[in-house]
Write a protein that holds these residues in place. Sequence first.
Motif, PDB file in Angstrom:
ATOM      1  N   TRP A  43     -13.123 -39.224  19.454  1.00  0.00           N
ATOM      2  CA  TRP A  43     -11.989 -38.374  19.080  1.00  0.00           C
ATOM      3  C   TRP A  43     -10.896 -38.432  20.150  1.00  0.00           C
ATOM      4  O   TRP A  43      -9.701 -38.420  19.831  1.00  0.00           O
ATOM      5  N   ARG A  47      -7.096 -39.816  18.966  1.00  0.00           N
ATOM      6  CA  ARG A  47      -5.870 -39.019  19.072  1.00  0.00           C
ATOM      7  C   ARG A  47      -4.747 -39.768  19.768  1.00  0.00           C
ATOM      8  O   ARG A  47      -3.576 -39.413  19.604  1.00  0.00           O
ATOM      9  N   ARG A  48      -5.073 -40.812  20.495  1.00  0.00           N
ATOM     10  CA  ARG A  48      -4.072 -41.592  21.216  1.00  0.00           C
ATOM     11  C   ARG A  48      -3.815 -42.948  20.578  1.00  0.00           C
ATOM     12  O   ARG A  48      -3.139 -43.793  21.168  1.00  0.00           O
ATOM     13  N   LEU A  53      -3.192 -42.394  13.733  1.00  0.00           N
ATOM     14  CA  LEU A  53      -2.307 -41.291  13.378  1.00  0.00           C
ATOM     15  C   LEU A  53      -1.481 -41.618  12.133  1.00  0.00           C
ATOM     16  O   LEU A  53      -1.344 -40.788  11.223  1.00  0.00           O
TER      17      LEU A  53
END
Length: 320
Positions: A43, A47-48, A53
């Motif tokens: 996770w 997220r990066r 995304l």
Amino acid sequence: MPDKTVEKKVEALPGDTVSTAGVVVADAGPAPDKARSLWSDAWHDLRRNPLFLVSAVLIVFLLVMSAWPGLFTSASPRDADLAKHYLGKPNWGHFFAPDWLGYDVQGRSIYARVVHGARASITVGVGVTLAVTVLGTVIGMIAGYFGGWTDTLLSRLTDIFLGIPFLLGALVVLNSFNDRTVWVVIMALAFLGWTQIARVARGAVITIKQADYVVAAKALGASTSRILFRHILPNALAPIIVVATIALGGYIAAEATLSFLGVGLGDTAVSWGGDVARGREQLRIAPHTLIIPSVMVSITVLSFLMFGDAVRNALDPKLR
């Protein structure tokens, strides 16, 4: 004899803390980072990851559109008006209006059909993925854990199903049904698509069952079901989730292909694949009837493939 206290003067260094009693407390430095599990590390990486995304935003948008199409349009995908809207051209200035993307050969709003068609495609993709994940995981776990003749029997059964071409087998199965609903298509694709996850689960279980904590659980008398579901399954989920996520886009493409060939969802269903099949006949005079639903299929499949690729990179330690 009175006690004598020996005092030693200690010079405080920069960064040290001096208590109210004059005791110098040395600075131990920054606290060590807390150990993180595979899932928390994954996770943290996801997220990066811009790929994750972007794909996640697209998938959330598609899921909302399939669940609540009324939020995007009030037009019905089945309302037809041949007199006024026969092959009407797109009106790019009327955002989210029924004529925004034009009309098809029956005078139906292409925008309304694009919005409502997301439900069938995504329902089939998610439904097939859940079914093959459960079925393939159970078969793979049984084969990998028990071994022997059980593994041989299930492995040969998997090889037999692997030898059946996926789309050709689905054509034969679906052609035997007169009423091809969403659930019929899900069952037909799941019947043929569980083999890959079964092989992945089997390999993971064979590796994990030799671990010390599994051997210790057996020595302590833990039941087979407890060992499988409390010790082996949680540690075998990572590769299974990766394969299932990537395969989801393929199942959506398979549903569109079958509908395009006329053996997928019935004519009454609103489906992107069916709209592509009807739009090919008007490719020369009204290419938008073919291009727009084709673009929606491509965006949906690409979103799930990018999502699965990002999850694979996050869960595979070799790719870090």
